[in-house]
Motif scaffolding. Sequence first.
Motif, mmCIF file in Angstrom:
data_model
loop_
_atom_site.group_PDB
_atom_site.id
_atom_site.type_symbol
_atom_site.label_atom_id
_atom_site.label_comp_id
_atom_site.label_asym_id
_atom_site.label_seq_id
_atom_site.Cartn_x
_atom_site.Cartn_y
_atom_site.Cartn_z
ATOM 1 N N MET A 73 0.846 -1.195 0.000
ATOM 2 C CA MET A 73 0.000 0.000 0.000
ATOM 3 C C MET A 73 0.881 1.244 0.000
ATOM 4 N N VAL A 74 0.620 2.191 -0.907
ATOM 5 C CA VAL A 74 1.403 3.413 -1.008
ATOM 6 C C VAL A 74 0.805 4.464 -0.073
ATOM 7 N N GLU A 75 1.649 5.005 0.791
ATOM 8 C CA GLU A 75 1.194 6.010 1.741
ATOM 9 C C GLU A 75 0.943 7.319 1.024
ATOM 10 N N GLU A 76 -0.078 8.046 1.444
ATOM 11 C CA GLU A 76 -0.367 9.333 0.824
ATOM 12 C C GLU A 76 0.728 10.328 1.162
ATOM 13 N N THR A 77 0.939 11.273 0.266
ATOM 14 C CA THR A 77 1.908 12.340 0.479
ATOM 15 C C THR A 77 1.160 13.580 0.925
ATOM 16 N N ILE A 78 1.606 14.179 2.027
ATOM 17 C CA ILE A 78 0.937 15.343 2.605
ATOM 18 C C ILE A 78 1.765 16.587 2.321
ATOM 19 N N ALA A 79 1.153 17.572 1.691
ATOM 20 C CA ALA A 79 1.847 18.807 1.344
ATOM 21 C C ALA A 79 1.110 20.012 1.917
ATOM 22 N N LEU A 80 1.855 20.938 2.481
ATOM 23 C CA LEU A 80 1.308 22.208 2.964
ATOM 24 C C LEU A 80 1.882 23.343 2.135
ATOM 25 N N ILE A 81 0.990 24.192 1.630
ATOM 26 C CA ILE A 81 1.416 25.376 0.887
ATOM 27 C C ILE A 81 0.834 26.597 1.587
ATOM 28 N N THR A 82 1.674 27.520 2.016
ATOM 29 C CA THR A 82 1.173 28.740 2.644
ATOM 30 C C THR A 82 0.812 29.763 1.572
ATOM 31 N N GLY A 83 -0.124 30.646 1.905
ATOM 32 C CA GLY A 83 -0.538 31.676 0.958
ATOM 33 C C GLY A 83 -1.037 31.102 -0.344
ATOM 34 N N ALA A 84 -1.884 30.063 -0.253
ATOM 35 C CA ALA A 84 -2.222 29.293 -1.459
ATOM 36 C C ALA A 84 -3.646 29.498 -1.960
ATOM 37 N N ASN A 85 -4.345 30.498 -1.473
ATOM 38 C CA ASN A 85 -5.718 30.682 -1.949
ATOM 39 C C ASN A 85 -5.773 31.368 -3.312
ATOM 40 N N LYS A 86 -4.619 31.858 -3.800
ATOM 41 C CA LYS A 86 -4.595 32.486 -5.121
ATOM 42 C C LYS A 86 -3.178 32.430 -5.681
ATOM 43 N N GLY A 87 -3.042 32.856 -6.925
ATOM 44 C CA GLY A 87 -1.737 33.000 -7.544
ATOM 45 C C GLY A 87 -0.956 31.706 -7.698
ATOM 46 N N VAL A 88 0.368 31.827 -7.581
ATOM 47 C CA VAL A 88 1.261 30.689 -7.773
ATOM 48 C C VAL A 88 0.985 29.598 -6.745
ATOM 49 N N GLY A 89 0.664 29.987 -5.514
ATOM 50 C CA GLY A 89 0.371 28.998 -4.482
ATOM 51 C C GLY A 89 -0.814 28.133 -4.834
ATOM 52 N N ARG A 90 -1.858 28.757 -5.326
ATOM 53 C CA ARG A 90 -3.047 28.001 -5.726
ATOM 54 C C ARG A 90 -2.744 27.085 -6.910
ATOM 55 N N ALA A 91 -1.990 27.602 -7.869
ATOM 56 C CA ALA A 91 -1.635 26.784 -9.034
ATOM 57 C C ALA A 91 -0.780 25.592 -8.612
ATOM 58 N N ALA A 92 0.134 25.803 -7.667
ATOM 59 C CA ALA A 92 0.959 24.708 -7.176
ATOM 60 C C ALA A 92 0.102 23.677 -6.441
ATOM 61 N N ALA A 93 -0.897 24.160 -5.684
ATOM 62 C CA ALA A 93 -1.805 23.247 -4.983
ATOM 63 C C ALA A 93 -2.527 22.351 -5.975
ATOM 64 N N ARG A 94 -3.008 22.947 -7.057
ATOM 65 C CA ARG A 94 -3.704 22.151 -8.066
ATOM 66 C C ARG A 94 -2.781 21.116 -8.691
ATOM 67 N N ARG A 95 -1.571 21.532 -9.036
ATOM 68 C CA ARG A 95 -0.630 20.620 -9.687
ATOM 69 C C ARG A 95 -0.223 19.469 -8.763
ATOM 70 N N LEU A 96 0.006 19.761 -7.486
ATOM 71 C CA LEU A 96 0.394 18.699 -6.556
ATOM 72 C C LEU A 96 -0.775 17.758 -6.294
ATOM 73 N N ALA A 97 -1.990 18.310 -6.222
ATOM 74 C CA ALA A 97 -3.175 17.462 -6.029
ATOM 75 C C ALA A 97 -3.365 16.548 -7.233
ATOM 76 N N GLU A 98 -3.073 17.051 -8.422
ATOM 77 C CA GLU A 98 -3.182 16.222 -9.622
ATOM 78 C C GLU A 98 -2.199 15.062 -9.599
ATOM 79 N N ARG A 99 -1.126 15.219 -8.835
ATOM 80 C CA ARG A 99 -0.143 14.142 -8.703
ATOM 81 C C ARG A 99 -0.537 13.154 -7.606
ATOM 82 N N GLY A 100 -1.698 13.369 -7.007
ATOM 83 C CA GLY A 100 -2.187 12.440 -5.999
ATOM 84 C C GLY A 100 -1.872 12.812 -4.569
ATOM 85 N N MET A 101 -1.284 13.978 -4.354
ATOM 86 C CA MET A 101 -0.982 14.405 -2.991
ATOM 87 C C MET A 101 -2.231 14.930 -2.293
ATOM 88 N N THR A 102 -2.230 14.796 -0.976
ATOM 89 C CA THR A 102 -3.213 15.497 -0.161
ATOM 90 C C THR A 102 -2.626 16.867 0.131
#
Length: 247
Positions: free
Chosen positions: A1-30
């Motif tokens: 079983m593959v353990e989930e990867t947990i990522a925290l991004i600060t200041g992520a409700n807009k801009g580059v942070g939000r885009a990074a959140a989307r990209r990491l979520a697309e890779r299967g990260m929480t």
Amino acid sequence: MVEETIALITGANKGVGRAAARRLAERGMTVLLGSRHLGRGEEAAEALTAGGGDVRALRIDVTDAAAVEAAAAWIGERFGRLDVLVNNAGISGSPGATAPATADLDLVRTVFETNVFGVIAVTNAMLPLLSRSAAARIVNVSSGVGSLAYMTDPDHYMSRLPGHAAYPPSKAALNALTVQYARDLRERGVLVNACTPGPCATDLTRHLGLPLTRTADDGAAVVVRLATLGADGPSGGFFDEDGVVPW
């Protein structure tokens, strides 16, 4: 079983942070989408989750010690560890009020409080959680204006930008801080790097008056690359989408 990867991004409700959140979520990260205002974070997380990713809003004001500690405690209780920390929260200050010869020192301090001291506060609060990860990664979102080489190269457009006593020095300090964390955490296997998303059309850069054609999503690519480095990846470096950025 593959353990989930947990990522925290600060200041992520807009801009580059939000885009990074989307990209990491697309890779299967929480992805824990950090925001000073929980409501804005929840709106962003809901929109990103609608696209199929696991994105959860988390209130974190990097200048509020209690909020930072509360966020770390919540992550610890809910997930037990943290695998990726992206220190993205940043402010620029008012350009007119930070010209070096007439700088508003209170404003300069405010910028450093978020861009430098906030990074220290969040990183140190999350280190116990990162230490439980098998492959912890820290990405500090800096800027090209933090490169002394760029700012002093007469052939580089950044050398022709007006002088500012707050934002560029804060990012140069963040770059130096990145090197020190990388040295300190090397033996723990934590890779720590800084990156510049480049000149993207976001709320942070529109006041510069530059012809910005790149998007926040373009800028997020280097963030994601550094957040997903393999064990043989670099640490203590400064990168953009093309590779190493000179200090």
